[in-house]
Design an enzyme around this catalytic site. Structure first.
Site, PDB file in Angstrom:
ATOM      1  CB  CYS A   1      -5.244  -1.261  -1.621  1.00  0.00           C
ATOM      2  SG  CYS A   1      -6.554  -0.320  -0.825  1.00  0.00           S
TER       3      CYS A   1
ATOM      4  CD  GLU B   1      -1.407   5.220   4.690  1.00  0.00           C
ATOM      5  OE1 GLU B   1      -2.107   4.340   5.217  1.00  0.00           O
ATOM      6  OE2 GLU B   1      -0.817   6.102   5.352  1.00  0.00           O
TER       7      GLU B   1
ATOM      8  CG  ASN C   1      -0.421  -0.084   2.530  1.00  0.00           C
ATOM      9  OD1 ASN C   1       0.490  -0.865   2.791  1.00  0.00           O
ATOM     10  ND2 ASN C   1      -0.947   0.708   3.452  1.00  0.00           N
TER      11      ASN C   1
ATOM     12  CB  CYS D   1     -10.683  -2.559   0.931  1.00  0.00           C
ATOM     13  SG  CYS D   1     -10.016  -1.903  -0.627  1.00  0.00           S
TER      14      CYS D   1
ATOM     15  CD  GLU E   1      -5.224  -5.963  -0.779  1.00  0.00           C
ATOM     16  OE1 GLU E   1      -5.765  -6.453   0.221  1.00  0.00           O
ATOM     17  OE2 GLU E   1      -4.839  -4.767  -0.837  1.00  0.00           O
TER      18      GLU E   1
ATOM     19  CB  CYS F   1      -8.678  -4.631  -3.160  1.00  0.00           C
ATOM     20  SG  CYS F   1      -7.463  -3.325  -2.878  1.00  0.00           S
TER      21      CYS F   1
END
Length: 160
Positions: free
Chosen positions: A73, A64, A62, A112, A75, A115
């Site tokens: 993210c 940010e 990930n 999430c 994934e 994803c």
């Protein structure tokens, strides 16, 4: 009115030691990817590793940003990189390790919603399921044989 029941089947392993060796290796690669996460705001680091049909492993962590929606993210970082680098290779398996850098994370952390949508796009594209293994930093490991278990009512190109 008709009631429709939707069921998902997941497999829960008590630890990494219970999963097959090749999957343990992929989880180790996801852990290495997690160490490369850039998560100064949430302190929640995620690593993902994808096994492609040619045996290559693609990584993602990930990333940010102070403008939160601009981050990505692990994934999706991995799956989009696989799509860009090896567009004709099918994704066989995905391993995800996630957890807080502040408090221990012992519960499995699934992808999430965004994803899940990205992963299902690749399942539909390749016409084959992607095995997904996920966990926290330690503890139980969950296996889903397909993203359809995690997102049973998919939105895909068939509705466009």
């Amino acid at each position: 009115m008709k009631e429709v029941k939707i069921e998902s089947t997941l497999y829960v392993y008590d630890s990494l030691n219970e999963i097959p060796q090749d999957v343990q290796h992929l989880m180790e690669q996801a852990s290495i990817a997690r160490d490369k996460a850039y998560a100064p705001y949430s302190k929640f680091s995620v690593g993902a590793a994808l096994l492609l049909e040619n045996g290559e492993i693609i990584y993602g962590s990930n990333q940010e940003n102070a403008s939160y929606p601009s981050g990505l993210c692990a994934e999706r970082t991995a799956i989009y990189y696989a799509g860009a680098k090896c567009p004709n290779q099918k994704i066989v398996r995905m391993a995800i390790i996630a957890g807080s850098r502040i408090n221990p994370t012992t519960s499995p952390i699934p992808p999430c919603g965004a994803c899940r949508q990205a992963i299902v796009e690749y399942e539909v594209k390749q016409k084959e399921a992607i095995e997904i293994y996920f966990m926290g930093e330690t503890g139980k490991v969950v296996k889903s044989s397909s993203l359809a278990n995690l997102l049973p009512l998919v939105f895909d190109k068939s509705v466009l």
